[in-house]
Design a protein around this motif. Sequence first.
Motif, PDB file in Angstrom:
ATOM      1  N   THR A   9       0.846  -1.181   0.000  1.00  0.00           N
ATOM      2  CA  THR A   9       0.000   0.000   0.000  1.00  0.00           C
ATOM      3  C   THR A   9       0.882   1.231   0.000  1.00  0.00           C
ATOM      4  O   THR A   9       2.111   1.137   0.035  1.00  0.00           O
ATOM      5  CB  THR A   9      -0.913   0.011   1.240  1.00  0.00           C
ATOM      6  N   THR A  10       0.249   2.397  -0.045  1.00  0.00           N
ATOM      7  CA  THR A  10       0.994   3.644   0.022  1.00  0.00           C
ATOM      8  C   THR A  10       0.367   4.550   1.059  1.00  0.00           C
ATOM      9  O   THR A  10      -0.797   4.396   1.430  1.00  0.00           O
ATOM     10  CB  THR A  10       0.992   4.372  -1.340  1.00  0.00           C
ATOM     11  N   ARG A  11       1.141   5.509   1.517  1.00  0.00           N
ATOM     12  CA  ARG A  11       0.620   6.496   2.449  1.00  0.00           C
ATOM     13  C   ARG A  11       1.173   7.862   2.078  1.00  0.00           C
ATOM     14  O   ARG A  11       2.317   7.984   1.648  1.00  0.00           O
ATOM     15  CB  ARG A  11       0.978   6.147   3.900  1.00  0.00           C
ATOM     16  N   TRP A  12       0.321   8.874   2.220  1.00  0.00           N
ATOM     17  CA  TRP A  12       0.717  10.257   1.988  1.00  0.00           C
ATOM     18  C   TRP A  12       0.830  10.966   3.325  1.00  0.00           C
ATOM     19  O   TRP A  12       0.083  10.686   4.259  1.00  0.00           O
ATOM     20  CB  TRP A  12      -0.341  10.992   1.150  1.00  0.00           C
ATOM     21  N   PHE A  13       1.767  11.899   3.443  1.00  0.00           N
ATOM     22  CA  PHE A  13       1.784  12.772   4.619  1.00  0.00           C
ATOM     23  C   PHE A  13       2.396  14.111   4.215  1.00  0.00           C
ATOM     24  O   PHE A  13       3.303  14.168   3.399  1.00  0.00           O
ATOM     25  CB  PHE A  13       2.552  12.143   5.790  1.00  0.00           C
ATOM     26  N   ILE A 252       4.902  10.668  -0.401  1.00  0.00           N
ATOM     27  CA  ILE A 252       4.226   9.389  -0.595  1.00  0.00           C
ATOM     28  C   ILE A 252       5.251   8.290  -0.403  1.00  0.00           C
ATOM     29  O   ILE A 252       6.389   8.397  -0.867  1.00  0.00           O
ATOM     30  CB  ILE A 252       3.570   9.292  -1.992  1.00  0.00           C
ATOM     31  N   GLN A 253       4.833   7.229   0.308  1.00  0.00           N
ATOM     32  CA  GLN A 253       5.717   6.107   0.544  1.00  0.00           C
ATOM     33  C   GLN A 253       4.967   4.799   0.318  1.00  0.00           C
ATOM     34  O   GLN A 253       3.773   4.692   0.607  1.00  0.00           O
ATOM     35  CB  GLN A 253       6.249   6.123   1.984  1.00  0.00           C
ATOM     36  N   THR A 254       5.678   3.809  -0.192  1.00  0.00           N
ATOM     37  CA  THR A 254       5.143   2.460  -0.188  1.00  0.00           C
ATOM     38  C   THR A 254       5.243   1.943   1.241  1.00  0.00           C
ATOM     39  O   THR A 254       6.167   2.304   1.983  1.00  0.00           O
ATOM     40  CB  THR A 254       5.947   1.542  -1.121  1.00  0.00           C
ATOM     41  N   ALA A 255       4.282   1.173   1.639  1.00  0.00           N
ATOM     42  CA  ALA A 255       4.275   0.717   3.039  1.00  0.00           C
ATOM     43  C   ALA A 255       3.630  -0.643   3.148  1.00  0.00           C
ATOM     44  O   ALA A 255       2.889  -1.050   2.282  1.00  0.00           O
ATOM     45  CB  ALA A 255       3.506   1.731   3.905  1.00  0.00           C
TER      46      ALA A 255
END
Length: 255
Positions: A9-13, A252-255
Amino acid sequence: MMTSGEAMTTRWFPSALKTAEAPPGMRIYAIGDIHGRADLLHVLAEAMVEDLRARPCGQAVTVFIGDYIDRGLGSNGVLKRLSTGDFPTPIVALRGNHEEALLRFLNDAAALDDWVENGALTTLHSYGVDAGEEVAQGGASQVRVKFLSHFPQEHRRFIEETRLWAEYGGYFFCHAGVRRSAPLHLQAPHDLMNIREGFLDCGESFGKVIVHGHTPHNDVEDLPNRINLDTRAFKTGVLTAVALDGAERRFIQTA
């Protein structure tokens, strides 16, 4: 490292810092050191498609910070995708020290040892070259011959055409960093691809915010004078990008 059975998944911060601006009407994405993780590059590209759909912009470009190859198992896949321009936006590809090591080997088999120290064995393997077997048959020269027979011209051309730096608005992009004593446009190639001391420990302004990778870090280094996007993707499964919109920074990062 994630296994093939795990969903990524990805996450934005967002960043609270606003120390530079992208050109008006233009969004700049920048992606850190990939190191052979073609799987993570795919996930990040899909996230960017979603971001562009959710936040339309007049113009967008993606700057790759370099170190596409070595260490991870999918260097062939990374170069195949980037060399064909298979990406949600136009791309600007910068050169990392790992690409520089590959180019030296392509021109001189004696450079194999240095490249191997940088993680070349996984890259060779991704192109179907068993370095141990080839060394046993004919040494470094034989490894080079075998690799050249398996390395597509499109991939070689992509590496050869990589740039040392790029600049957009208040941001300057390079692989490793810069030396504050020299103007940004007159930096030494070795520094742009390798510098650490004298750059990472500098808390003063470089004239523009430097967006770089090269030095692995557990988290994004989001600082007033520089942004480090190298989050050990090949080992952690976390590939990091930044989106620069006006004075805003979003990660954005893959996580």
